[in-house]
Design a protein around this motif. Structure first.
Motif, PDB file in Angstrom:
ATOM      1  N   LEU A  66       0.733  -1.423   0.001  1.00  0.00           N
ATOM      2  CA  LEU A  66       0.096   0.283   0.513  1.00  0.00           C
ATOM      3  C   LEU A  66       0.419   1.855  -0.210  1.00  0.00           C
ATOM      4  CD1 LEU A  66      -2.473  -0.921   2.744  1.00  0.00           C
ATOM      5  CD2 LEU A  66      -3.336  -0.195   0.192  1.00  0.00           C
ATOM      6  N   GLN A  67       2.041   1.413   1.198  1.00  0.00           N
ATOM      7  CA  GLN A  67       2.660   2.041   1.048  1.00  0.00           C
ATOM      8  C   GLN A  67       3.889   2.650   0.132  1.00  0.00           C
ATOM      9  OE1 GLN A  67       2.544   5.288   3.225  1.00  0.00           O
ATOM     10  NE2 GLN A  67       0.716   4.542   4.230  1.00  0.00           N
ATOM     11  N   ASP A  89      -0.698   5.796  -8.661  1.00  0.00           N
ATOM     12  CA  ASP A  89      -2.225   6.405  -7.929  1.00  0.00           C
ATOM     13  C   ASP A  89      -2.738   5.625  -8.539  1.00  0.00           C
ATOM     14  OD1 ASP A  89      -3.106   8.637  -6.410  1.00  0.00           O
ATOM     15  OD2 ASP A  89      -3.686   8.942  -8.071  1.00  0.00           O
ATOM     16  N   TYR A  94      -0.212   4.756  -2.126  1.00  0.00           N
ATOM     17  CA  TYR A  94       0.105   6.149  -1.514  1.00  0.00           C
ATOM     18  C   TYR A  94       0.633   6.364  -1.300  1.00  0.00           C
ATOM     19  CZ  TYR A  94       0.179   9.627   1.674  1.00  0.00           C
ATOM     20  OH  TYR A  94       0.500  11.285   2.161  1.00  0.00           O
ATOM     21  N   THR A  95       2.101   7.062  -2.247  1.00  0.00           N
ATOM     22  CA  THR A  95       3.207   7.963  -2.828  1.00  0.00           C
ATOM     23  C   THR A  95       3.586   8.337  -2.498  1.00  0.00           C
ATOM     24  OG1 THR A  95       1.892   8.887  -4.445  1.00  0.00           O
ATOM     25  CG2 THR A  95       2.212   6.964  -5.254  1.00  0.00           C
ATOM     26  N   ASN A  96       4.836   8.442  -2.452  1.00  0.00           N
ATOM     27  CA  ASN A  96       5.759   9.684  -1.274  1.00  0.00           C
ATOM     28  C   ASN A  96       7.216   9.134  -2.220  1.00  0.00           C
ATOM     29  OD1 ASN A  96       6.904  10.658   1.029  1.00  0.00           O
ATOM     30  ND2 ASN A  96       7.587   9.049   1.566  1.00  0.00           N
ATOM     31  N   ARG A 118       1.205  11.646  -3.475  1.00  0.00           N
ATOM     32  CA  ARG A 118       1.283  12.486  -2.261  1.00  0.00           C
ATOM     33  C   ARG A 118       1.907  12.799  -1.005  1.00  0.00           C
ATOM     34  NH1 ARG A 118      -3.776   9.698  -1.632  1.00  0.00           N
ATOM     35  NH2 ARG A 118      -4.574   8.667  -3.613  1.00  0.00           N
ATOM     36  N   HIS A 119       3.028  12.475  -1.141  1.00  0.00           N
ATOM     37  CA  HIS A 119       3.595  13.172  -0.155  1.00  0.00           C
ATOM     38  C   HIS A 119       5.412  13.128  -0.322  1.00  0.00           C
ATOM     39  CE1 HIS A 119       5.817  12.326   3.769  1.00  0.00           C
ATOM     40  NE2 HIS A 119       4.843  12.664   4.639  1.00  0.00           N
TER      41      HIS A 119
END
Ligand code: FES
Length: 381
Positions: A66-67, A89, A94-96, A118-119
């Motif tokens: 997920l992360q 995405d 959840y993209t960092n 996202r981050h």
């Protein structure tokens, strides 16, 4: 390395919740604490293509990931970063972005935002331009500050990551003040871990215990002053903790790292361990690599633990510590991490601290990450 204490997967049937894609080991900087391999320059021609990375993303989502962290090297050096962020995405990650900030123009940032980023985790080493530039071996300070400003301007959640070592540990006070002015909500002061380049430079980089305690007091003063407006993490070097870190939440528990050539690993450093087979997604399906491969099964769970870990009441918290550190310091990755005061090899850590304390009186130049630097350094010593 992360230090969370949850999510242990004892049987390998758990999910690789944290996916880390090292898109490239190329980087414009020359940090002496870089955790990329010493032979980083050999990977350029073996980097996965855009389509191969997309297949990795699909397969990892199927496994439950997920992360997602896009990291490197410097991931902005990949021209397909926006495309990969957009694809990740679209399938629910959840993209960092984990970046030095070099190359993060406003145009690029907006394109990444439009793609679904996202981050952002941005690294900064100092508030003084000459110090940052000297430490990273490039004129980078102004570019990093501008990247931080842009990330805030465009409303990204952001962690400011400050790798901490002897040369910048006195910067913490100024760094928090600067971050508070910019409205940064999360700042992580991460005393570096001693692998690869950092291990080669350990005598020059490691702060004294006194410096660490002083820095911790500074952090605590800021925590009181800023309250909930900023979360400040301060990760103490495990050489001074007496307890090992729960490296990666346990080997093959929830962390899955893909190197630029598609080799799947339980952590970024695993390739330092000899005698293990490092297979790429070009060789085997990702699901097999995660669940079945000897590499991931080797130190998964608790059954393999040696004494004194096997009978230790802390074993479900720290899993015997870090395999890579055990290998690098004792020559055997199966040993208890010498950072643990119960390890029969703990003297290796206390001796290293004594050496580095003595070394503070002399100043050897840091070995910068660059092609050929390792062989030159060995010839000089
Ligand atoms: Fe800790 Fe590899 S870095 S297990």
């Amino acid at each position: 390395m992360p230090k969370e204490q949850s999510g242990l997967s004892l049987d390998g049937q758990g999910k690789p919740l944290w996916l880390s894609l090292e898109l490239t080991y190329r980087c414009p900087l020359k940090c002496s604490w870089c955790n990329n391999p010493l032979d980083f320059e050999d990977y350029g021609s073996r980097e996965l293509s855009t389509d191969e990375w997309k297949a990795v993303l699909r397969d990892a989502r199927d496994l439950g990931a997920l992360q997602l962290g896009f990291t490197g090297g410097e991931p902005l050096l990949r021209d397909d970063l926006e495309e990969l962020v957009g694809y990740a995405d679209s399938i629910g990650f959840y993209t960092n972005l984990i970046t030095s900030g070099i190359g993060l123009t406003e145009e690029r940032l907006l394109a990444l935002k439009a793609a679904g980023l996202r981050h952002v985790q941005l690294s900064l080493q100092a508030t003084q331009p000459h110090l940052t530039d000297a430490l990273v071996g490039a004129r980078a300070h102004a570019l990093k500050l501008e990247a931080a400003r842009l990330v805030k301007k465009h409303g990204f959640p952001m962690v400011l990551n400050v790798p901490v070592f002897r040369q910048n540990i006195g910067e913490i006070d100024a760094m928090v003040e600067w971050a508070a002015e910019l409205g940064i909500e999360y700042i992580e002061f991460a005393n570096i871990q001693y692998y690869n380049w950092a291990l080669m430079n350990r005598d020059e980089l490691m702060p004294s215990l006194e410096q660490v305690r002083e820095a911790e007091a500074v952090v605590n003063r800021w925590r009181e002053k800023l309250g909930k407006s900023m979360t400040i993490y301060f990760v103490i070097p495990d050489y001074y903790e007496g307890r090992p870190k729960a490296c990666m939440n346990g080997w093959g528990a929830i962390h899955l790292t893909l190197a630029p050539d598609g080799v799947a690993m339980p952590c970024q450093e695993a390739r330092v361990i000899p005698g293990l087979e490092f297979l790429s997604v070009r060789d085997k399906p990702l699901a097999w690599l995660w669940h079945e491969s000897p590499l991931f099964r080797k130190y998964r769970g608790l059954d393999w633990l040696p004494e004194p870990c096997g009978s230790c009441s802390e074993k479900e918290k720290d899993f015997g510590g870090c395999r890579c550190q055990a290998l690098l310091l004792t020559g055997d990755a199966s040993n208890t991490d010498p950072a643990c005061s119960h390890s029969p090899h703990h003297h290796l850590v206390t001796e290293a601290v004594a050496v580095t304390t003595r070394a503070m009186r002399f100043h050897k130049p840091l070995i910068k990450r660059s092609a050929g630097a390792v062989s030159t350094a060995f010839m000089e010593h």
